[in-house]
Scaffold this motif. Structure first.
Motif, PDB file in Angstrom:
ATOM      1  N   LEU A 140       0.858  -1.174   0.000  1.00 43.28           N
ATOM      2  CA  LEU A 140       0.000   0.000   0.000  1.00 43.28           C
ATOM      3  C   LEU A 140       0.901   1.234   0.000  1.00 43.28           C
ATOM      4  O   LEU A 140       1.943   1.234   0.646  1.00 43.28           O
ATOM      5  CB  LEU A 140      -0.879  -0.015   1.250  1.00 43.28           C
ATOM      6  CG  LEU A 140      -1.829   1.160   1.455  1.00 43.28           C
ATOM      7  CD1 LEU A 140      -3.136   0.680   2.029  1.00 43.28           C
ATOM      8  CD2 LEU A 140      -1.199   2.189   2.379  1.00 43.28           C
ATOM      9  N   ASP A 197      -4.857   4.868  -2.364  1.00 45.22           N
ATOM     10  CA  ASP A 197      -4.963   3.558  -1.714  1.00 45.22           C
ATOM     11  C   ASP A 197      -5.755   3.628  -0.409  1.00 45.22           C
ATOM     12  O   ASP A 197      -6.643   2.801  -0.168  1.00 45.22           O
ATOM     13  CB  ASP A 197      -3.583   2.974  -1.413  1.00 45.22           C
ATOM     14  CG  ASP A 197      -2.893   2.375  -2.627  1.00 45.22           C
ATOM     15  OD1 ASP A 197      -3.530   2.237  -3.694  1.00 45.22           O
ATOM     16  OD2 ASP A 197      -1.693   2.035  -2.499  1.00 45.22           O
ATOM     17  N   VAL A 231      -9.440   1.798   0.369  1.00 43.09           N
ATOM     18  CA  VAL A 231      -9.680   0.804   1.415  1.00 43.09           C
ATOM     19  C   VAL A 231     -10.954   1.154   2.178  1.00 43.09           C
ATOM     20  O   VAL A 231     -11.820   0.296   2.400  1.00 43.09           O
ATOM     21  CB  VAL A 231      -8.467   0.700   2.371  1.00 43.09           C
ATOM     22  CG1 VAL A 231      -8.822  -0.136   3.606  1.00 43.09           C
ATOM     23  CG2 VAL A 231      -7.264   0.116   1.655  1.00 43.09           C
ATOM     24  N   ILE A 244      -2.017  -4.028  -1.219  1.00 44.70           N
ATOM     25  CA  ILE A 244      -3.146  -3.904  -2.129  1.00 44.70           C
ATOM     26  C   ILE A 244      -3.015  -5.006  -3.170  1.00 44.70           C
ATOM     27  O   ILE A 244      -1.932  -5.210  -3.738  1.00 44.70           O
ATOM     28  CB  ILE A 244      -3.148  -2.527  -2.842  1.00 44.70           C
ATOM     29  CG1 ILE A 244      -3.330  -1.390  -1.830  1.00 44.70           C
ATOM     30  CG2 ILE A 244      -4.199  -2.475  -3.953  1.00 44.70           C
ATOM     31  CD1 ILE A 244      -4.719  -1.259  -1.233  1.00 44.70           C
ATOM     32  N   ARG A 270      -7.410  -1.885  -8.305  1.00 45.91           N
ATOM     33  CA  ARG A 270      -7.452  -2.378  -6.919  1.00 45.91           C
ATOM     34  C   ARG A 270      -8.593  -3.373  -6.755  1.00 45.91           C
ATOM     35  O   ARG A 270      -9.711  -3.117  -7.188  1.00 45.91           O
ATOM     36  CB  ARG A 270      -7.655  -1.212  -5.957  1.00 45.91           C
ATOM     37  CG  ARG A 270      -6.489  -0.251  -5.891  1.00 45.91           C
ATOM     38  CD  ARG A 270      -6.848   0.935  -4.986  1.00 45.91           C
ATOM     39  NE  ARG A 270      -5.863   1.972  -5.020  1.00 45.91           N
ATOM     40  CZ  ARG A 270      -5.942   3.086  -5.766  1.00 45.91           C
ATOM     41  NH1 ARG A 270      -6.989   3.292  -6.537  1.00 45.91           N
ATOM     42  NH2 ARG A 270      -4.985   3.981  -5.722  1.00 45.91           N
ATOM     43  N   CYS A 319      -7.225  -5.974  -0.185  1.00 45.63           N
ATOM     44  CA  CYS A 319      -6.256  -5.371   0.723  1.00 45.63           C
ATOM     45  C   CYS A 319      -6.156  -6.187   1.999  1.00 45.63           C
ATOM     46  O   CYS A 319      -7.031  -7.000   2.306  1.00 45.63           O
ATOM     47  CB  CYS A 319      -6.646  -3.930   1.068  1.00 45.63           C
ATOM     48  SG  CYS A 319      -8.236  -3.790   1.903  1.00 45.63           S
TER      49      CYS A 319
END
Length: 163
Positions: free
Chosen positions: A11, A16, A20, A62, A69, A72
């Motif tokens: 990450l 990012d 999440v 990630i 993406r 995670c």
């Protein structure tokens, strides 16, 4: 069907952290009807990670599928000798590619190399897919407790394993 390009990376790219939080909020609302209280909890966990509030080694990864993406996981300090796996998520559109297992493996490898002796995690019993991944990686259920959170009646579970 063309083979999909799958990658796990640390990450750290712009967007990012926000992804999440957003992904957790959207997924848990859609799949389980959880309210924004869960998204608020995730945002606090992510902010604490980003600000380095917990002492000790920590890392996050990630998962990407075809450059987007798709998952995670975070590994943070629980106490001096124990790491904590947090925020494991795999986008439903990316399931079946082994991302959940690979993310957990990254977390376990990091925790061991960082000198932690054990790893723990907290989850809820409705998360069957995640629980199966944890069990396959040697985690054992050590505690359960009913609670009302995120607008739902849930059973929280604590899982642990040695490293």
């Amino acid at each position: 069907m063309a083979e999909r390009e799958v990658a796990i990376r640390p990450l750290g790219r712009s967007g990012d952290l926000g992804w999440v939080v957003m992904a957790h909020g959207e997924f848990y609302d859609r799949e389980f009807g959880w309210d924004t209280g869960f998204e608020a909890l995730v945002s606090r966990i992510v902010a604490d990670f980003a600000e380095g509030k917990e002492p000790g080694p920590q890392a996050a990864w990630i998962a990407e599928v075809d450059g987007a993406r798709a998952g995670c996981v975070f590994c943070v300090r629980h106490d001096e000798r124990t790491a904590k796996l947090r925020l494991l998520l795999v986008d439903p559109n990316a399931r079946g590619l082994g991302l959940g297992a690979r993310l957990v493996e990254e977390c376990l490898q990091f925790a061991g190399q960082a000198g932690y002796e054990a790893i723990t995690l907290w989850t809820n019993d409705v998360l069957g897919s995640a629980r199966r991944i944890y069990q396959k990686h040697g985690f054992e259920l050590v505690a359960e407790e009913s609670h009302h959170s995120f607008g739902q009646d849930l059973v929280g579970q604590t899982w642990q394993r040695s490293l």
